[in-house]
Design a protein around this motif. Sequence first.
Motif, short mmCIF file in Angstrom:
data_model
loop_
_atom_site.label_atom_id
_atom_site.label_comp_id
_atom_site.label_asym_id
_atom_site.label_seq_id
_atom_site.Cartn_x
_atom_site.Cartn_y
_atom_site.Cartn_z
N THR A 89 -24.35 -15.54 -37.46
CA THR A 89 -25.22 -14.57 -36.82
C THR A 89 -24.86 -13.16 -37.29
O THR A 89 -23.67 -12.84 -37.41
CB THR A 89 -25.09 -14.65 -35.28
N ILE A 90 -25.86 -12.34 -37.53
CA ILE A 90 -25.65 -10.93 -37.85
C ILE A 90 -26.10 -10.12 -36.64
O ILE A 90 -27.23 -10.25 -36.17
CB ILE A 90 -26.45 -10.51 -39.09
N THR A 91 -25.20 -9.31 -36.10
CA THR A 91 -25.51 -8.60 -34.87
C THR A 91 -24.93 -7.19 -34.93
O THR A 91 -24.43 -6.74 -35.95
CB THR A 91 -24.98 -9.40 -33.66
N THR A 92 -25.01 -6.48 -33.81
CA THR A 92 -24.53 -5.10 -33.74
C THR A 92 -23.41 -4.98 -32.72
O THR A 92 -23.24 -5.84 -31.86
CB THR A 92 -25.66 -4.15 -33.33
N GLY A 93 -22.70 -3.86 -32.81
CA GLY A 93 -21.65 -3.61 -31.84
C GLY A 93 -22.19 -3.53 -30.43
O GLY A 93 -21.56 -4.02 -29.48
N ARG A 94 -23.36 -2.94 -30.26
CA ARG A 94 -23.97 -2.84 -28.93
C ARG A 94 -24.23 -4.22 -28.34
O ARG A 94 -23.95 -4.48 -27.16
CB ARG A 94 -25.29 -2.06 -29.04
N GLN A 95 -24.76 -5.14 -29.16
CA GLN A 95 -25.03 -6.49 -28.68
C GLN A 95 -23.73 -7.24 -28.35
O GLN A 95 -23.65 -7.96 -27.36
CB GLN A 95 -25.83 -7.26 -29.73
N LEU A 96 -22.72 -7.06 -29.19
CA LEU A 96 -21.45 -7.72 -28.94
C LEU A 96 -20.83 -7.22 -27.64
O LEU A 96 -20.33 -8.01 -26.84
CB LEU A 96 -20.49 -7.45 -30.11
#
Length: 247
Positions: free
Chosen positions: A156-163
């Motif tokens: 999965t490719i995600t963002t710091g905000r989502q993490l």
Amino acid sequence: MQLFLIGIGSGNPDHLTLQAVKAINAVDLILIPRKGAGKEDLADLRRDILAAVLTNPATKLVEFDLPVRDEAVADYAERVNLWHDAIAGVWAENIGGAEKVALLVWGDPSLYDSTLRIAARLSPAPQITVIPGITSIQALTAGHAIPLNELAEPVTITTGRQLRDHGFPMGVKACVVMLDGECSFQTLPQEGLHIWWAGYAGMAQEIRLSGALAETGPKIIAARAQARAEHGWIMDIYLLRRRHDNI
């Protein structure tokens, strides 16, 4: 008007594709954004790339100051949309009557980049050509000499905000985290995770750290803070993977 969005990788001229070099030399105008004090390097890198590959004397270079995002707007989506409206307006002012225009896009215009969304705001709508570039994900995995995913496993490719808000993505053993200015891996349970991190991935000043998250996380936080203090900015990326026997 034709608008060329040219992926330039991490700012290393060696990362340019032949397609990108051809496009750079085929346009009438190249727009170069300036992001203000402390981030002069970002414009300098674009200038360095153009100095290395631009051979068409007819191509005009125009620099502009990037509008500042209004942090007083509480809603994040509204804040970003207003900012993109302002950027599109500045583009339009500087394009004038040019028929072939280019923007050099950090990384790749398709991956966690808003250049295409901003371009969609221009009126009349331009004919858009996207030149893909090397992404920071490719630079990260190449630098650490690792594959992005394990055999037959998704990533999965995600963002710091989502993490930070939702934790480690469900249903996968690995995730790439981008746009994380807060080292959001700190919010995760530290045991059982391995991290591969790179600051300035693919650039001359690249920094790489890897290891068990519990041990390596504090080292990354310290290295990131020091690098940002030295350069005035940092772009970083990391891969998190649930640990198993062959790590």
